[in-house]
Write a protein that holds these residues in place. Structure first.
Motif, short mmCIF file in Angstrom:
data_model
loop_
_atom_site.label_atom_id
_atom_site.label_comp_id
_atom_site.label_asym_id
_atom_site.label_seq_id
_atom_site.Cartn_x
_atom_site.Cartn_y
_atom_site.Cartn_z
N HIS A 104 0.81 -1.23 0.00
CA HIS A 104 0.00 0.00 0.00
C HIS A 104 0.84 1.27 0.00
N LEU A 105 2.12 1.18 0.33
CA LEU A 105 2.97 2.37 0.22
C LEU A 105 3.08 2.76 -1.26
N ALA A 106 3.31 1.75 -2.10
CA ALA A 106 3.41 1.99 -3.54
C ALA A 106 2.05 2.36 -4.13
N LEU A 107 1.01 1.71 -3.64
CA LEU A 107 -0.34 2.03 -4.14
C LEU A 107 -0.67 3.51 -3.88
N GLY A 108 -0.32 3.98 -2.69
CA GLY A 108 -0.60 5.37 -2.33
C GLY A 108 0.18 6.35 -3.19
N ARG A 109 1.46 6.06 -3.40
CA ARG A 109 2.28 6.97 -4.22
C ARG A 109 1.75 7.03 -5.65
N ALA A 110 1.38 5.88 -6.18
CA ALA A 110 0.86 5.86 -7.56
C ALA A 110 -0.48 6.59 -7.63
N ALA A 111 -1.33 6.37 -6.64
CA ALA A 111 -2.63 7.04 -6.62
C ALA A 111 -2.45 8.56 -6.57
N GLN A 117 -7.74 8.79 -4.84
CA GLN A 117 -7.59 8.56 -3.41
C GLN A 117 -7.49 7.07 -3.10
N GLN A 118 -7.00 6.77 -1.90
CA GLN A 118 -6.69 5.39 -1.53
C GLN A 118 -7.48 4.95 -0.31
N MET A 119 -8.02 3.74 -0.39
CA MET A 119 -8.62 3.12 0.79
C MET A 119 -7.62 2.08 1.31
N VAL A 120 -7.41 2.08 2.61
CA VAL A 120 -6.37 1.24 3.20
C VAL A 120 -7.02 0.26 4.17
N PRO A 121 -6.78 -1.04 3.99
CA PRO A 121 -7.43 -2.02 4.86
C PRO A 121 -6.67 -2.24 6.16
N LEU A 128 -1.16 1.41 9.32
CA LEU A 128 -1.96 2.51 8.78
C LEU A 128 -1.20 3.82 8.82
N GLU A 129 -0.31 3.97 9.82
CA GLU A 129 0.50 5.20 9.91
C GLU A 129 1.53 5.27 8.78
N ASP A 130 2.19 4.13 8.52
CA ASP A 130 3.21 4.13 7.45
C ASP A 130 2.57 4.41 6.10
N VAL A 131 1.39 3.85 5.86
CA VAL A 131 0.71 4.09 4.59
C VAL A 131 0.32 5.56 4.49
N ALA A 132 -0.18 6.11 5.60
CA ALA A 132 -0.58 7.53 5.59
C ALA A 132 0.62 8.43 5.31
N ALA A 133 1.78 8.03 5.80
CA ALA A 133 2.98 8.86 5.63
C ALA A 133 3.55 8.77 4.21
N ALA A 134 3.18 7.73 3.49
CA ALA A 134 3.79 7.49 2.17
C ALA A 134 3.24 8.42 1.08
#
Ligand SMILES: Cc1cc2nc3c(=O)[nH]c(=O)nc-3n(C[C@H](O)[C@H](O)[C@H](O)COP(=O)(O)O)c2cc1C
Length: 364
Positions: A104-111, A117-121, A128-134
């Motif tokens: 999801h880090l890569a998914l977020g950057r690509a989005a 926008q990205q939904m994170v499971p 969830l914090e690392d994904v939010a920071a990416a």
């Protein structure tokens, strides 16, 4: 090239590695083991619902009136208050380190690069914090309403503190009957699961808890109470009937997410696309509706919107992008989807996304 403006470069010639989704699919298959491929493509039971989700799209045909087409459709739209370069979200799919360690880090950057926008499971391979920071687009956090209500509320507070704007509520009462995974003896936390699943989580205990099907199940009254106490607005995922759509709205949902999880929960439930029109008609035009289950190309996004969705979520397609080439594979998947969506709008003569309606669908 990114297309945040909603304008699209429609030339065939390009230096990009992938010119079609087919090429991405091929590379993804080359990179994944059979067990990993089965994790991606498994449905439940005979996988009737998984097939029906796609067959439902294949039944629709379009109208393309002569001399109506235009060359400057705008693919941008606004959903749940978000400005999207085209009407799509990254779907919340977990265990994604199976496809690529950056998940999801890569998914977020690509989005972010493409302007969606990205939904994170909660079952993400990263916290969830690392994904939010990416990236700046991790905006919806998906979690199951199960077990202790205060613990659920605490998780929501954690999501809010990390910058998420919505909670996506799901309900998963019991383990699913997924025969491909049973044959492979594949368990996301077991021996054959990927070693790095959960590696980035700030609390791996949450994963064990998530897969603990002995925790108390909730009912709509409890869901309504939690939604009322929630620090963020909630959208409810897994809606496949008018009755559940009404129940979710009565419980205080800020939006509906029509989905059968890509046929991964119970087999022989109806195709998600087949239940969409009646739900839109029942709830009226104002309620935001996200749709997923069966989107395989850009023109499918057109069909879903013509039948009442405001935006779609992309699951398996983006998992393929991830497996093919990480962040680049996801970005390219999104660009190709946006381009095909744009092309279809142009042939219809729709200058704006909001103009799409059932009138664009062919009625014999
Ligand atoms: C590998 C995989 C894992 C998934 N994990 C979750 C999850 O943790 N939570 C969730 O709400 N949905 C999950 N989903 C469902 C997706 O969010 C989405 O609803 C589904 O992929 C839509 O079907 P489609 O990809 O066939 O269009 C998962 C889907 C896949 C393919």
């Amino acid at each position: 090239m990114t297309q945040k403006t909603g304008r699209v470069d429609d030339r065939y010639s390009t230096n990009e590695k992938y010119t079609t989704l087919r090429g991405i699919h091929r590379d993804a298959q080359r990179h994944l083991s059979e067990t990993e491929w089965n994790y991606l493509w498994c449905g439940t039971g005979d996988e009737v619902t998984l097939k029906d989700n796609v067959a439902a799209f294949d039944r629709y045909r379009f109208n393309t009136p002569m001399f109506a087409g235009i060359d400057n459709p705008d693919t941008r739209t606004k959903v749940l208050g978000f400005d999207l370069s085209f009407p799509a979200f990254v779907a919340p799919f977990g265990g994604e380190a199976v496809f690529h360690p950056e998940g999801h880090l890569a998914l977020g950057r690509a989005a972010q690069a493409v302007g969606i926008q990205q939904m994170v499971p909660v079952a993400s391979s990263h916290s969830l914090e690392d994904v939010a920071a990416a990236s700046s687009v991790a905006s919806v956090f998906q979690m199951t309403f199960v077990g202790d209500e205060d613990a659920v509320l605490e998780m929501m507070e954690r999501a809010k503190a990390a910058g998420y704007k919505y909670i996506c509520v799901t309900y998963s009462p019991i383990r699913q009957w997924r025969e491909r995974m049973m044959e492979d003896r594949f368990s996301i936390r077991g021996e054959k699961g990927p070693a790095n699943f959960g590696a980035g989580r700030s609390d791996p205990a949450a994963l064990v808890e998530l897969l603990d099907f002995t925790r108390p199940r909730w009912n709509w009254q409890q869901a309504a109470r939690a939604i009322a106490r929630a620090p963020l607005p909630c959208i409810v995922k897994g809606i496949t009937s008018v009755k559940d759509a009404q129940a979710a709205l009565d419980a205080g949902a800020a939006g509906l997410y029509v989905s059968n999880y890509g046929g991964r929960t119970v087999d022989r439930t109806p195709a998600a696309l087949d239940v969409l029109p009646s739900i839109r008609k029942a709830v009226g035009g104002e309620v935001p509706i996200i749709f997923d289950s069966g989107i395989r190309r850009g023109s499918d996004i057109v069909t879903a919107l013509a039948l009442g969705a405001d935006a779609v979520a992309l699951g398996r397609l983006l998992a393929l992008g991830l497996a093919a080439d990480g962040e680049y594979g996801v970005r390219r998947t999104l660009e190709l989807l946006q381009r095909e969506f744009w092309t279809t709008l142009g042939h219809f003569g729709c200058s704006r996304v909001e103009e799409l309606s059932e009138a664009n669908l062919y009625q014999p």
